[in-house]
Design a protein around this motif. Structure first.
Motif, PDB file in Angstrom:
ATOM      1  N   LEU A  48       0.979   4.957 -18.142  1.00  8.95           N
ATOM      2  CA  LEU A  48      -0.440   4.708 -17.894  1.00  8.95           C
ATOM      3  C   LEU A  48      -0.886   5.544 -16.706  1.00  8.95           C
ATOM      4  CD1 LEU A  48      -0.469   0.813 -18.216  1.00  8.95           C
ATOM      5  CD2 LEU A  48      -1.111   2.493 -19.963  1.00  8.95           C
ATOM      6  N   ARG A  49      -1.915   6.317 -16.914  1.00  7.36           N
ATOM      7  CA  ARG A  49      -2.493   7.115 -15.825  1.00  7.36           C
ATOM      8  C   ARG A  49      -3.570   6.265 -15.164  1.00  7.36           C
ATOM      9  NH1 ARG A  49      -3.360  12.397 -14.203  1.00  7.36           N
ATOM     10  NH2 ARG A  49      -5.464  12.845 -13.447  1.00  7.36           N
ATOM     11  N   VAL A  50      -3.365   5.949 -13.888  1.00  2.00           N
ATOM     12  CA  VAL A  50      -4.310   5.120 -13.131  1.00  2.00           C
ATOM     13  C   VAL A  50      -5.096   6.039 -12.205  1.00  2.00           C
ATOM     14  CG1 VAL A  50      -4.569   3.159 -11.578  1.00  2.00           C
ATOM     15  CG2 VAL A  50      -2.686   3.203 -13.228  1.00  2.00           C
ATOM     16  N   GLN A  51      -6.415   6.009 -12.333  1.00  7.91           N
ATOM     17  CA  GLN A  51      -7.284   6.879 -11.549  1.00  7.91           C
ATOM     18  C   GLN A  51      -8.045   6.090 -10.498  1.00  7.91           C
ATOM     19  OE1 GLN A  51      -8.789   8.800 -15.387  1.00  7.91           O
ATOM     20  NE2 GLN A  51      -9.030  10.409 -13.846  1.00  7.91           N
ATOM     21  N   ASN A  52      -7.982   6.588  -9.278  1.00  9.04           N
ATOM     22  CA  ASN A  52      -8.715   6.017  -8.150  1.00  9.04           C
ATOM     23  C   ASN A  52      -9.913   6.926  -7.884  1.00  9.04           C
ATOM     24  OD1 ASN A  52      -9.662   4.957  -5.768  1.00  9.04           O
ATOM     25  ND2 ASN A  52      -7.917   5.605  -4.533  1.00  9.04           N
ATOM     26  N   PHE A  53     -11.101   6.457  -8.192  1.00  8.71           N
ATOM     27  CA  PHE A  53     -12.318   7.250  -8.007  1.00  8.71           C
ATOM     28  C   PHE A  53     -12.927   7.058  -6.619  1.00  8.71           C
ATOM     29  CE2 PHE A  53     -12.064   6.524 -12.629  1.00  8.71           C
ATOM     30  CZ  PHE A  53     -12.037   7.850 -13.051  1.00  8.71           C
ATOM     31  N   SER A  54     -12.343   6.205  -5.794  1.00 10.88           N
ATOM     32  CA  SER A  54     -12.871   5.906  -4.458  1.00 10.88           C
ATOM     33  C   SER A  54     -12.525   7.020  -3.482  1.00 10.88           C
ATOM     34  CB  SER A  54     -12.288   4.585  -3.957  1.00 10.88           C
ATOM     35  OG  SER A  54     -12.587   3.547  -4.861  1.00 10.88           O
ATOM     36  N   ASN A  55     -13.240   7.043  -2.351  1.00 13.71           N
ATOM     37  CA  ASN A  55     -12.923   8.043  -1.329  1.00 13.71           C
ATOM     38  C   ASN A  55     -11.969   7.479  -0.266  1.00 13.71           C
ATOM     39  OD1 ASN A  55     -14.652   6.448   0.199  1.00 13.71           O
ATOM     40  ND2 ASN A  55     -15.964   8.122   0.863  1.00 13.71           N
ATOM     41  N   VAL A  56     -11.326   6.358  -0.583  1.00 17.37           N
ATOM     42  CA  VAL A  56     -10.283   5.769   0.270  1.00 17.37           C
ATOM     43  C   VAL A  56      -9.073   5.459  -0.608  1.00 17.37           C
ATOM     44  CG1 VAL A  56     -11.880   4.762   1.951  1.00 17.37           C
ATOM     45  CG2 VAL A  56     -11.201   3.421  -0.035  1.00 17.37           C
ATOM     46  N   SER A  57      -7.892   5.439   0.002  1.00 20.52           N
ATOM     47  CA  SER A  57      -6.679   5.071  -0.738  1.00 20.52           C
ATOM     48  C   SER A  57      -6.789   3.622  -1.202  1.00 20.52           C
ATOM     49  CB  SER A  57      -5.447   5.228   0.157  1.00 20.52           C
ATOM     50  OG  SER A  57      -5.254   6.574   0.481  1.00 20.52           O
ATOM     51  N   ALA A  58      -6.094   3.319  -2.286  1.00 27.01           N
ATOM     52  CA  ALA A  58      -6.099   1.950  -2.800  1.00 27.01           C
ATOM     53  C   ALA A  58      -4.704   1.604  -3.313  1.00 27.01           C
ATOM     54  CB  ALA A  58      -7.121   1.803  -3.924  1.00 27.01           C
ATOM     55  N   THR A  59      -4.336   0.333  -3.174  1.00 22.56           N
ATOM     56  CA  THR A  59      -3.076  -0.173  -3.699  1.00 22.56           C
ATOM     57  C   THR A  59      -3.394  -1.065  -4.889  1.00 22.56           C
ATOM     58  OG1 THR A  59      -2.071  -0.110  -1.509  1.00 22.56           O
ATOM     59  CG2 THR A  59      -0.977  -1.479  -3.169  1.00 22.56           C
ATOM     60  N   TYR A  60      -2.823  -0.717  -6.038  1.00 21.53           N
ATOM     61  CA  TYR A  60      -3.067  -1.471  -7.269  1.00 21.53           C
ATOM     62  C   TYR A  60      -1.852  -2.349  -7.551  1.00 21.53           C
ATOM     63  CZ  TYR A  60      -6.853   1.798  -7.523  1.00 21.53           C
ATOM     64  OH  TYR A  60      -7.972   2.535  -7.216  1.00 21.53           O
ATOM     65  N   SER A  61      -2.092  -3.656  -7.636  1.00 24.39           N
ATOM     66  CA  SER A  61      -0.997  -4.604  -7.769  1.00 24.39           C
ATOM     67  C   SER A  61      -0.790  -5.092  -9.205  1.00 24.39           C
ATOM     68  CB  SER A  61      -1.234  -5.806  -6.846  1.00 24.39           C
ATOM     69  OG  SER A  61      -2.491  -6.393  -7.120  1.00 24.39           O
TER      70      SER A  61
END
Length: 173
Positions: A48-61
């Motif tokens: 699964l390709r998970v895309q973060n569109f935000s301009n800050v890092s994010a942790t996906y749980s």
């Protein structure tokens, strides 16, 4: 009048200087299937390709999605990756799925190319906190893949080109 205007301008500049810097824009992430591999036991291994569109890092749980293949309900995939993705970036999460018989047959009927699929579910972020629903639908218009099978002649031609490139004198470049 001039003194009042100067004071107003200085006050505006002072307020601007008090700003916290970069504005944090947090947008909903999205997941799609980067690769699907049929395991010998019939299970599917999904990347699964998970895309973060935000301009800050994010942790996906947590990532969960109902998977539909060629219009057939394949099942639900769940992953708990605790994956940190940088701003405006993507990463891959491995997950497994025991597919329905109809979706397995639809995939086996496809010899080459892409297959239409849909993911609908939710992605939970632990930092910054968020619970996002999403839907991604892959169609011939938005996915790229092989249009015809790779033949032995194509492989031989590619090998010939590779060998020719490998034999070039690197000191001239």
């Amino acid at each position: 009048m001039h003194k009042a205007r100067t004071c107003l301008l200085l006050a505006a500049l002072a307020l601007t200087a008090c700003g916290s810097g970069q504005v944090k824009n947090v947008f909903p992430p999205r997941a799609s299937i980067q690769q699907l591999t049929i395991q010998p036991d019939g299970h599917w291994r999904l990347q699964l390709r998970v895309q973060n569109f935000s301009n800050v890092s994010a942790t996906y749980s947590r990532i969960e999605a109902k998977v539909t293949i060629a219009g057939n309900d394949a099942g639900t995939v769940v992953a708990s990756p605790n994956l940190r993705i940088g701003p405006e970036s993507a990463d891959v999460v491995d997950a497994e799925l025991t597919p329905s018989a109809a979706s397995r047959q639809a995939l086996e009927a496809l010899k080459v190319g892409n297959i239409a699929y849909k993911l609908a579910g939710r992605i939970v972020a632990s930092d910054p906190k968020g619970d996002y629903t999403y839907t991604f639908q892959a169609t011939d218009d938005n996915i790229v893949g092989a249009k015809e099978p790779v033949t032995d002649a194509t492989k031989a031609k590619l090998q010939e080109l590779y060998d020719k490139a490998a034999s070039l004198d690197k000191s001239k470049y």
